[in-house]
Design a protein around this motif. Structure first.
Motif, PDB file in Angstrom:
ATOM      1  N   ALA A   1      38.395 127.178  59.022  1.00  0.00           N
ATOM      2  CA  ALA A   1      39.687 127.616  59.553  1.00  0.00           C
ATOM      3  C   ALA A   1      39.627 127.712  61.070  1.00  0.00           C
ATOM      4  O   ALA A   1      38.609 128.116  61.641  1.00  0.00           O
ATOM      5  N   PHE A   2      40.723 127.335  61.712  1.00  0.00           N
ATOM      6  CA  PHE A   2      40.818 127.405  63.171  1.00  0.00           C
ATOM      7  C   PHE A   2      42.155 128.008  63.571  1.00  0.00           C
ATOM      8  O   PHE A   2      43.151 127.872  62.859  1.00  0.00           O
ATOM      9  N   ARG A   3      42.132 128.662  64.719  1.00  0.00           N
ATOM     10  CA  ARG A   3      43.365 129.267  65.239  1.00  0.00           C
ATOM     11  C   ARG A   3      44.420 128.195  65.468  1.00  0.00           C
ATOM     12  O   ARG A   3      44.136 127.132  66.014  1.00  0.00           O
ATOM     13  N   THR A   4      45.642 128.486  65.039  1.00  0.00           N
ATOM     14  CA  THR A   4      46.747 127.540  65.227  1.00  0.00           C
ATOM     15  C   THR A   4      47.199 127.623  66.680  1.00  0.00           C
ATOM     16  O   THR A   4      47.766 128.627  67.112  1.00  0.00           O
ATOM     17  N   THR A   5      46.948 126.575  67.417  1.00  0.00           N
ATOM     18  CA  THR A   5      47.243 126.573  68.857  1.00  0.00           C
ATOM     19  C   THR A   5      48.684 126.157  69.129  1.00  0.00           C
ATOM     20  O   THR A   5      49.369 125.610  68.267  1.00  0.00           O
ATOM     21  N   THR A   6      49.128 126.399  70.344  1.00  0.00           N
ATOM     22  CA  THR A   6      50.502 126.080  70.718  1.00  0.00           C
ATOM     23  C   THR A   6      50.735 124.578  70.814  1.00  0.00           C
ATOM     24  O   THR A   6      49.816 123.808  71.147  1.00  0.00           O
ATOM     25  N   LEU A   7      51.973 124.171  70.543  1.00  0.00           N
ATOM     26  CA  LEU A   7      52.369 122.772  70.726  1.00  0.00           C
ATOM     27  C   LEU A   7      53.037 122.560  72.079  1.00  0.00           C
ATOM     28  O   LEU A   7      53.438 121.437  72.395  1.00  0.00           O
ATOM     29  N   ARG A   8      53.144 123.625  72.853  1.00  0.00           N
ATOM     30  CA  ARG A   8      53.670 123.453  74.205  1.00  0.00           C
ATOM     31  C   ARG A   8      52.703 122.580  75.017  1.00  0.00           C
ATOM     32  O   ARG A   8      51.497 122.767  74.961  1.00  0.00           O
ATOM     33  N   ASN A   9      53.271 121.610  75.698  1.00  0.00           N
ATOM     34  CA  ASN A   9      52.501 120.663  76.525  1.00  0.00           C
ATOM     35  C   ASN A   9      51.560 119.791  75.700  1.00  0.00           C
ATOM     36  O   ASN A   9      50.632 119.185  76.245  1.00  0.00           O
TER      37      ASN A   9
END
Length: 639
Positions: A539-547
């Protein structure tokens, strides 16, 4: 029949109890108590129905599903309160997963713990299995039924007497309108998402009416109520098909303006919350798409009390020099900018994973962008760190990254008169820490790069200022919120794994492959290394899709080099859909059935999240040191 009669008797007793206790109750409290009683009775009926089911064939499953969906409607009449009053109990009534390890901001104070989910959503999902174990289904329903009792305790009921609490409940409700209620995050039947939303909006309108009768001194204004009626009307005329629902207009024209008005109430009445759900939210924030919505990190670290703009500017200037200065590394050849390149939105688009301290080797994970890092409660892809400053400390002292030591670092930095003079001055502004420490150094660096997270994208401007964005981007957003299922992991407005009330980070298991041949899953255990559990493996942290368009390559190992590759990966069902063994995968293993035009629309939307950032050029030189051998170091490092 006997068990059904008992359930009805329990219901009647509850009604009598409430009637006795609430002879003087106001309309607002009565609405709550009566609907809580009704929902309790409905849950008891569901429990009896399951107990009397002998075999789970298609007929009995259909009957149970019908009852579960009926109960969901009863739940939504009081969801406005239940979700806010006691979120852990709510997870047992309508949890999206049987087990949750999503880690809240409170991990800063306590270790993460396993939270069991049960109730309506998991029961409905479970009934979709080929084989159903009656004990498991009963357990889900019993847990839910028992959890309801929490909402009839005196501490919870006291909340109903407070108009302040109403506005805090309303804020969470509005935020969930934007992020949860219309996406299917906790409703497994896509056909019911919009009808359920429609019913819930109507029910909350009744709550508003009861509230205004009860709290005449702090009424919802006619302007708010008129906008809310328009919201109801908009959804009433929408298609039941949530893939056809215009999420963009719904949020821009209705939900966000409702949020803004509710925020004016919170500010006007100087409402101060004692609920930890409000830990991160900002009472003065004007818009869901304003970056003051919530606070996750303290970018200025030890300097957080400094308000003088001139001193803050000096700290920023020194932080910039340090960011580009390889003096922080063990060999004076590596700097923060070696991996986090400003022109690449503070990541490195040229390589899958960055070079190690020993440049003959590479690191196991892709370099994350530092843009919007201050909005993460947990740092690193596995969430092992709690602050931006701790992240700088860990990277600089990691033998595989910058290979320095804390003692050596401080000694070298203070050997430069420019740094020494500056930090001695800054220390005067940190009364509890007047001796220059590494924390002063780390905090200057985080203060420098964090300022680049205060910029906005065309999508933000469209939502807050109603500026135009391409129609294809709007279509992409509506796909994102529905058919493509992106919004069930990447929540508005951060488009990361942080959902309302923005106190937690979600971690997902996607089954990311080791390479694009899809012959094996990446062996990186991810969150499991921090918090070992069946659910956290890979499992990995869901990162932002900004940029995101600007920050390739993608995934923790940089395996994909384009947004098209990423979308194709999800479209086929992530790792499991590519026939990899991922028993704990959290992303859907089914095809999303996105066509070529829809994939392009999704990319167009993601492009609209590119923030209009004004980057700075690197410094022209670095401070001289009294240690002569340090004066050959290069701006940005050598590799």
């Amino acid at each position: 029949m006997r068990k059904l009669s008992i359930a009805i008797l329990v219901f009647l007793m509850l009604v009598l109890t409430y009637s006795f206790k609430n002879e003087q109750a106001n309309p607002y409290e009565l609405f709550y108590s009566q609907n809580l009683s009704t929902f309790t009775a409905q849950q008891n009926q569901l429990l009896s129905l399951i107990e009397n089911t002998t075999s789970f064939d298609s007929v009995s499953k259909t009957t149970l599903l019908k009852k579960i969906r009926e109960n969901r409607i009863h739940l939504k009449k009081i969801d406005f309160w239940l979700r806010y009053f006691e979120p852990n109990a709510y997870r047992k009534i309508n949890g999206p997963l049987p087990v949750e390890w999503e880690t809240e901001v409170f991990e800063k104070f306590e270790k993460p713990y396993k939270r069991e989910g049960a109730g309506l959503t998991v029961s409905e999902i479970y009934l979709g299995e080929d084989s159903v174990d009656k004990k498991i289904l009963l357990n889900y329903t019993q847990m839910a039924t028992e959890a309801i009792s929490v909402y009839n305790t005196q501490p919870i009921l006291e909340n109903l007497k407070s108009s302040d609490v109403f506005f805090l409940c309303n804020r969470l409700f509005i935020l969930n309108l934007a992020s949860i209620y219309s996406t299917g995050f906790e409703n497994p039947n896509s056909e019911n998402i919009i009808p359920e939303l429609r019913q819930m909006l109507s029910d909350v309108n009744e709550i508003y009416t009861a509230y205004n009768i009860t709290f005449e001194d702090k009424k919802l204004t006619a302007a708010y109520l008129d906008l809310y009626r328009q919201t109801i009307n908009f959804v009433a005329h929408a298609s039941d098909d949530y893939t056809q629902f215009n999420h963009f207009v719904f949020i821009r024209d209705y939900v966000n303006p409702l949020y803004t008005i509710n925020q004016t109430y919170i500010a006007k009445y100087q409402i101060v919350s004692k609920n930890m759900l409000d830990y991160s939210l900002n009472i003065n924030n004007p818009s869901i798409f304003d970056k003051s919505l919530f606070t996750a990190q303290n970018p200025n670290g030890i300097y957080h009390r400094i308000k003088d703009p001139n001193i803050l500017k000096e700290i920023d200037s020194i932080g910039k020099l340090l960011f580009y200065d390889p003096i922080l590394s063990g060999n004076n050849e590596r700097s923060c900018a070696s991996c986090h390149k400003a022109e690449d939105y503070f990541t490195d688009t040229r390589i899958k994973t960055a070079l190690q301290f020993n440049p003959a080797k590479v690191l196991p994970r892709n370099t994350p962008s530092l843009i919007n890092a201050p909005y993460n409660h947990l740092m690193m892809l596995d969430g092992k760190l709690l602050s931006l400053q701790e992240q700088v400390q860990t990277v600089t002292t990691n033998p595989h990254e910058m290979g320095s030591s804390e003692g050596e670092m401080l000694k070298k930095v203070m050997s430069c008169p420019t740094y020494k003079k500056a930090f001695k001055k800054f220390a005067n502004y940190t009364p509890a820490n007047q001796k220059v420490s590494l924390n002063h150094i780390y905090s200057a660096i985080t203060a420098y790069y964090s300022k680049f997270s205060q910029y906005y994208s065309p999508f933000d401007e469209a939502m807050s200022s109603k500026k135009e964005i391409p129609e294809e981007a709007i279509k992409g957003f509506n796909l994102f919120m529905s058919k493509a299922q992106c919004a069930t992991c990447h929540f508005v407005p951060t488009f990361s794994g942080i959902k309302p009330p923005y106190i937690g980070n979600e971690f997902e298991v996607l089954g990311v492959p080791s390479d694009t041949t899809f012959t094996s899953i990446s062996q990186d255990k991810g969150r499991y290394e921090v918090n070992p559990a069946t659910e956290t493996l890979h499992a990995f942290r869901t990162t932002t899709l900004r940029n995101a368009e600007k920050t390739k390559p993608y995934m923790h190992n940089g395996v994909f080099n384009s947004l098209e590759e990423v979308i194709n990966f999800y479209n086929r069902g992530a790792g499991a859909g590519h026939k990899l063994s991922v028993p704990n995968q959290t992303a859907t293993a089914d095809s999303l059935h996105l066509n070529l035009a829809e994939k392009k629309q999704l990319i167009r939307f993601i492009q609209s999240l590119n923030e209009k950032i004004t980057f700075e050029k690197p410094p022209v030189g670095l401070p001289k040191s009294k240690i002569k051998k340090l004066n050959t170091r290069k701006v940005g490092g050598s590799y």
